[in-house]
Each structure stands twice: as structure tokens, then as C-alpha cells.
Write a protein that holds these residues in place. Structure first.
Motif, PDB file in Angstrom:
ATOM      1  N   SER A  58     -16.465  59.755  44.305  1.00 41.94           N
ATOM      2  CA  SER A  58     -16.028  59.176  45.602  1.00 41.94           C
ATOM      3  C   SER A  58     -14.783  59.650  45.888  1.00 41.94           C
ATOM      4  O   SER A  58     -13.795  60.252  45.019  1.00 41.94           O
ATOM      5  N   LEU A  72     -14.985  55.868  42.377  1.00 45.46           N
ATOM      6  CA  LEU A  72     -16.295  55.362  41.672  1.00 45.46           C
ATOM      7  C   LEU A  72     -16.777  56.448  40.771  1.00 45.46           C
ATOM      8  O   LEU A  72     -16.585  57.848  41.093  1.00 45.46           O
ATOM      9  N   LEU A  83     -16.513  51.263  38.920  1.00 43.79           N
ATOM     10  CA  LEU A  83     -15.360  51.390  39.650  1.00 43.79           C
ATOM     11  C   LEU A  83     -14.046  51.651  38.680  1.00 43.79           C
ATOM     12  O   LEU A  83     -13.906  50.732  37.840  1.00 43.79           O
ATOM     13  N   PHE A 105     -23.446  50.947  43.909  1.00 44.36           N
ATOM     14  CA  PHE A 105     -22.391  51.074  44.939  1.00 44.36           C
ATOM     15  C   PHE A 105     -23.040  51.980  46.141  1.00 44.36           C
ATOM     16  O   PHE A 105     -23.742  52.652  46.050  1.00 44.36           O
ATOM     17  N   HIS A 112     -20.808  58.885  46.871  1.00 41.18           N
ATOM     18  CA  HIS A 112     -20.477  57.537  46.778  1.00 41.18           C
ATOM     19  C   HIS A 112     -19.144  57.632  48.069  1.00 41.18           C
ATOM     20  O   HIS A 112     -18.597  58.253  48.161  1.00 41.18           O
ATOM     21  N   PRO A 115     -14.081  53.211  47.767  1.00 51.39           N
ATOM     22  CA  PRO A 115     -13.686  51.944  47.666  1.00 51.39           C
ATOM     23  C   PRO A 115     -12.319  51.745  48.624  1.00 51.39           C
ATOM     24  O   PRO A 115     -11.675  52.733  49.151  1.00 51.39           O
ATOM     25  N   CYS A 126     -15.831  47.121  48.313  1.00 52.14           N
ATOM     26  CA  CYS A 126     -16.719  48.094  48.144  1.00 52.14           C
ATOM     27  C   CYS A 126     -17.913  47.651  48.912  1.00 52.14           C
ATOM     28  O   CYS A 126     -18.249  46.471  48.933  1.00 52.14           O
ATOM     29  N   SER A 127     -18.793  48.521  49.356  1.00 51.44           N
ATOM     30  CA  SER A 127     -19.935  48.410  49.827  1.00 51.44           C
ATOM     31  C   SER A 127     -21.072  48.469  48.673  1.00 51.44           C
ATOM     32  O   SER A 127     -21.072  49.508  48.115  1.00 51.44           O
ATOM     33  N   GLN A 163     -18.851  53.076  54.652  1.00 48.83           N
ATOM     34  CA  GLN A 163     -17.447  52.997  54.247  1.00 48.83           C
ATOM     35  C   GLN A 163     -16.783  51.648  54.857  1.00 48.83           C
ATOM     36  O   GLN A 163     -17.589  51.215  55.654  1.00 48.83           O
TER      37      GLN A 163
END
Length: 508
Positions: A58, A72, A83, A105, A112, A115, A126-127, A163
Motif C-alpha cells: 500500500s 499494509l 498493518l 483491509f 491496498h 492507512p 483503515c477501511s 481511502q
């Protein structure tokens, strides 16, 4: 200023979104050479890049003091993502949180989403995808940096969330998300108050918004607004010169999900947001006599016409979860025939007795089949089968399969009732969401592929021969297409996504 400075030269790699260091002196970015991402650091005005960390999946986020970063990391074999926190130079890596499939995540086809570290340095947002009693949804969570505890930032659930980014005062966040109850298919920007968790839509239109970033001092939000300029064409096979446009305008965002098919008498059935809701429509092959077939408040899409022309099977979002329903060709007599955790991508057997579809079973996607009259589903594939298509002779299913080890997709042919693949095709130029179609003699597949940024429909023979183009389009992308029942006519939507960088100021 109007100047542009190239800071990293072009390379045959995939780049993830770059991130400035808090003091603005460096840019950090991730590249993929194969399936493994690596984090690099380069001076903001250009210089020699320096590799800091391998196995990064990520973009990164920085702690407010700039001394630590977080990202990530995905492990496809273990089916889990973590994470990870490290020093700004890449040392002293430690895992804060690991989530196993299916509670992953948030990610898209590129990787990804980053974060976001809070301005007070205490938590990282985070989503994530969550599962609760068989229902799946996306939510935004907070991970405590000190004790590694987690909690939802808001009670709001979304059909999809991407995001997230903190506002500089720490009293809220913004996020790209698609609301579960919305009637159209579009990603909007949401504000999440902190710590109350109250959510408010910042944007409210039919465009889609991907990615976002927040200015550290002013709180201004920048995002990419996307729309689609496309037209639906009808043409004889192998003859673009006689192609006739039957629609005009901006087209439909995410029309690849809305679907298209032909009736036996040569009409076109398709999904559309024209009513302000995702519904199923029908029209003549010249675009005339457009008629809306479904009018319920749920989202309906991806119509497939039964071989006898009597039924349609479509995906209907019954509130939050997609299921497959059967309706008469005139839109009447709806009947739900699946009731799992979420079912998409239906295809009907040539004898009209079975509907094969892709189902989410709690851990991954598999192919099931169910009688078109309804009944008990039968699983016919193992994991990572994304969608399928019955051959006209009823013997085979062509399936698109995800290969987690290489993060690629391949096409396999399996017996119609399930079993080991009898053929497999890899390294083909599949468009990201490509419909698999069969030739009328069941001897070849067709698919939308991209070469040099241009989509064409390609034919893939099952017995020998190489991939060859059927169409010879010189521009545009293909979003959806379907062959007439006799294979002589093609309905195809072509166009381009239009993207603009949007600045949102004075966010309250």
C-alpha cells in the motif's frame, strides 16, 4: 507554478500513489516488479531513489513527527494482511494488526489503500471488510498504536469503502465510499466526525470519486472525479464500417457491472441508471422503443436472457446484499432464486434448466449452480473462481480464475457440472472486467482485451491457434458487449473514462 519536474524516470513497473514526507523534502513511493512491492525514497526535486523496505502493498502514511511510517503488507498464501509500523528509514518493523480473509483491509485491483495516521499520533485509521452473521460490509476502524487495540470509528457500514484520511484538526476524517442503500453505482466522499462517528456525505452526484488526500495545514481535500463518455454501438460481426451508434451522452459509470444481452427476436436488454436508479431496460437494436423493465427501489443489473426467451435472470441488491432473481421478459413475476451471502455473474445453461453464478461463501468466491425455478444450490468449483459462462453445447463452463500467487487471472474450461479444468489459458490481455463469451459452435471464446490502451474483442480457439482480434477498433475502451443469439451481430459499449482532479475547500 506551471513547471513540471520528473523526479523518477519511466520504468516497466507498477507504481502506487506517492507520499510526501511531513517536511516535504522526500517522496516515498511503492513499485511492483512482479507480485512483490518495494518502498523507495527519493528527494522531492529528484535524485537517486533508495530502496527502504521490501514486501509493501500500500502507499504509506507518516506519524505527525515524521519519525515513523505505516503501511499494509499482504500474504496471499496465508490469506491475511497486516498493518505494519516502521522507522522512517525502514528499520524496526513491527505488526500492529493482522486480519485474515474474509475480514481484509480494503483494496482494489491496484493494491491496498493507504492507512492514515491521526494528527495526535495515537491511532491509525483503515477501511476494512467485516463479516457479521453472514452479512459483509465495509467499515472504518481505528488501531491504537500503543496497545494495538481496535474499534470502529463509526457505526456506518458501506457497500464499499476505500481511502480514508484524517483532517488536520483531528476532529474528523474523509473517505471514499459507496453507501449500501444508494440507488446508483457511484463512489462518493463522506465526512466522519471524530469521536462521535456521525457520517455526512460531502458529494452527492452520479460521478465517482477515487482516492483522496488532505492538505496538512488548510484541510483542503483533493480527489479524482471520474465520469464516462461512451456510446453503445450495434454492428455486424467483422464489419466496423457498418457500426451504428444507438446511444449518446456521458454513458454510465461502472457500466461493465450493469450488463447487456440480446433477446431471441433481436432486441437488447441492458442495465442503466437512466431512471436515477440501477434498473433493467429493453430496446430495439436501433435504440428505439426504450422501456424500463424493473422499477423496484433495489439496484438491478447484469441481465441474462434464457435460451427460450421466456425469462431474464438479473442481480438484484436486496437492500445490502446482491442476490439473483428470475423475472419474465416483460419485467413481471420476479422470483428470488439465490439467498446466500452474495451472488453475482449469472449464466444460464443452454437447456434453460440451470443458472450458474459466482457466490461469496465467507472466505472466497466459488461457482455454484441452482435450478432456474429455484432450489438447493450446488457448488461446482473450488476457490478463486470469479465468474463463468456456459458453452452453447452445454458441455462446458468457461471460468475466470484469480491466481493469488502471482496476482493475475487466467481462463479455464471445466465440465458444466464441475470438475478439474480441461484447458487453461494464461498471459492473455484481459481487460480488468472482461465478459467471457462463446462462439456459437462452442469452439472458441471471445473476450475484451487491451493492447496499447485500446480495447478490442479477441477470439481464443480452444483447440490450437492463437489469440486473434475480431474487431479492429483504433481507439477507446470496451466497457460491455454481447453477441446476438445467432452470433452475427455485436452490441458493444465503447468510450473513455474522463478524470479530473477536484479540490474541495472549507470542509465543515
Amino acid at each position: 507554478t506551471t513547471s513540471n519536474v520528473q523526479i523518477v524516470p519511466p520504468a516497466p513497473v507498477r507504481f502506487l500513489s506517492p507520499t510526501y514526507s511531513p517536511d516535504g523534502t522526500f517522496i516515498y513511493y511503492v513499485t511492483y516488479e512482479g507480485a512483490v512491492g518495494s518502498l523507495y525514497q527519493v528527494p522531492a526535486l529528484g535524485g537517486t531513489p533508495r530502496k527502504l523496505i521490501e514486501d509493501v502493498d500500500s502507499p504509506i502514511t507518516f506519524a505527525p513527527d515524521g519519525k515513523r511510517l505505516a503501511y499494509l503488507r499482504h500474504d496471499p498464501k496465508a490469506k491475511e494482511s497486516s498493518l505494519v509500523v516502521a522507522d522512517a528509514e525502514g528499520a524496526n518493523q513491527s505488526i500492529l494488526l493482522t486480519r485474515k480473509s474474509p475480514t481484509i483491509f480494503s483494496q482494489d485491483s491496484l493494491g491496498h489503500y493507504a492507512p492514515s495516521w491521526s494528527p495526535d499520533g495515537e491511532i491509525i485509521a483503515c477501511s476494512v471488510l467485516k463479516e457479521n452473521n453472514g452479512a459483509v460490509a465495509y467499515q472504518v476502524i481505528a488501531v491504537n498504536v500503543k496497545d494495538k487495540s481496535t474499534k470502529p470509528i463509526t457505526a456506518q457500514n458501506w457497500h464499499w469503502a476505500g481511502q480514508v484520511a484524517w483532517l488536520p484538526d483531528g476532529k474528523g476524517l474523509v473517505a471514499n465510499a459507496w453507501e449500501q442503500g444508494t440507488t446508483t453505482v457511484s463512489d462518493q466522499i463522506w465526512h466522519i466526525a471524530y469521536p462521535s462517528g456521525v457520517t455526512t456525505r460531502v458529494t452527492n452526484d452520479v460521478n465517482s470519486y477515487k482516492g483522496l488526500s488532505v492538505a496538512a495545514k488548510t484541510g483542503a481535500v483533493v480527489t479524482v472525479q471520474s465520469a464516462q463518455v461512451s456510446r453503445l454501438w450495434v454492428m455486424p460481426k467483422d464489419n466496423e464500417k457498418e457500426a451504428m451508434p444507438i446511444t449518446a451522452g456521458f454513458g454510465e459509470n461502472y457500466s461493465e457491472f450493469l450488463g447487456i444481452d440480446w433477446t431471441r427476436d433481436g432486441r437488447i436488454v441492458y442495465g442503466s441508471n437512466a431512471s436515477g436508479n440501477a434498473d433493467i431496460w429493453i430496446m430495439d437494436r436501433d435504440g428505439k422503443n426504450q422501456k424500463q423493465l424493473t422499477t423496484n427501489p433495489d439496484k438491478d443489473m447484469t441481465p441474462v436472457v434464457s435460451p427460450d426467451g421466456k425469462y431474464l435472470v438479473v442481480i438484484s441488491f436486496q437492500g445490502k446484499t446482491p442476490h439473483i432473481i428470475r423475472i419474465d421478459l416483460d419485467g413481471s413475476n420476479p422470483k428470488q432464486i439465490t439467498n446466500g451471502l452474495g451472488e453475482i455473474a449469472p449464466t444460464i445453461s443452454p437447456d434453460g434448466q440451470w443458472v450458474a453464478y459466482t457466490a461469496y461463501d465467507g472466505t472466497s468466491q466459488r461457482i455454484f449452480r441452482v435450478p432456474i425455478e429455484g432450489g438447493t444450490p450446488i457448488q461446482i468449483t473450488d476457490t478463486n473462481y470469479l465468474r463463468s459462462e456456459y458453452s452453447p453445447d452445454g458441455k462446458w463452463l468457461a471460468c475466470l480464475v484469480y491466481v493469488p500467487e502471482t496476482s493475475t487471472r487466467k481462463v479455464v474450461i471445466i465440465p458444466a457440472n464441475g470438475g478439474a479444468p480441461v484447458k487453461s489459458f494464461e498471459a492473455i490481455p484481459l481487460q480488468r472486467w472482461s465478459y467471457l463469451r462463446w462462439s456459437t459452435d462452442s469452439a472458441a471464446l471471445t473476450l475484451a482485451g487491451v493492447q496499447n490502451g485500446i480495447s478490442n474483442i479477441y477470439q481464443l480457439p480452444l483447440e490450437g491457434g492463437s489469440l486473434s482480434p475480431i474487431t479492429n477498433f483504433k481507439s477507446d475502451l470496451i466497457f460491455r458487449y454481447a453477441w446476438s443469439k445467432d452470433g452475427t451481430m455485436l452490441a458493444v459499449e465503447r468510450g473513455l473514462p474522463i478524470s479530473d482532479v477536484i479540490l474541495i475547500s472549507d470542509l465543515k
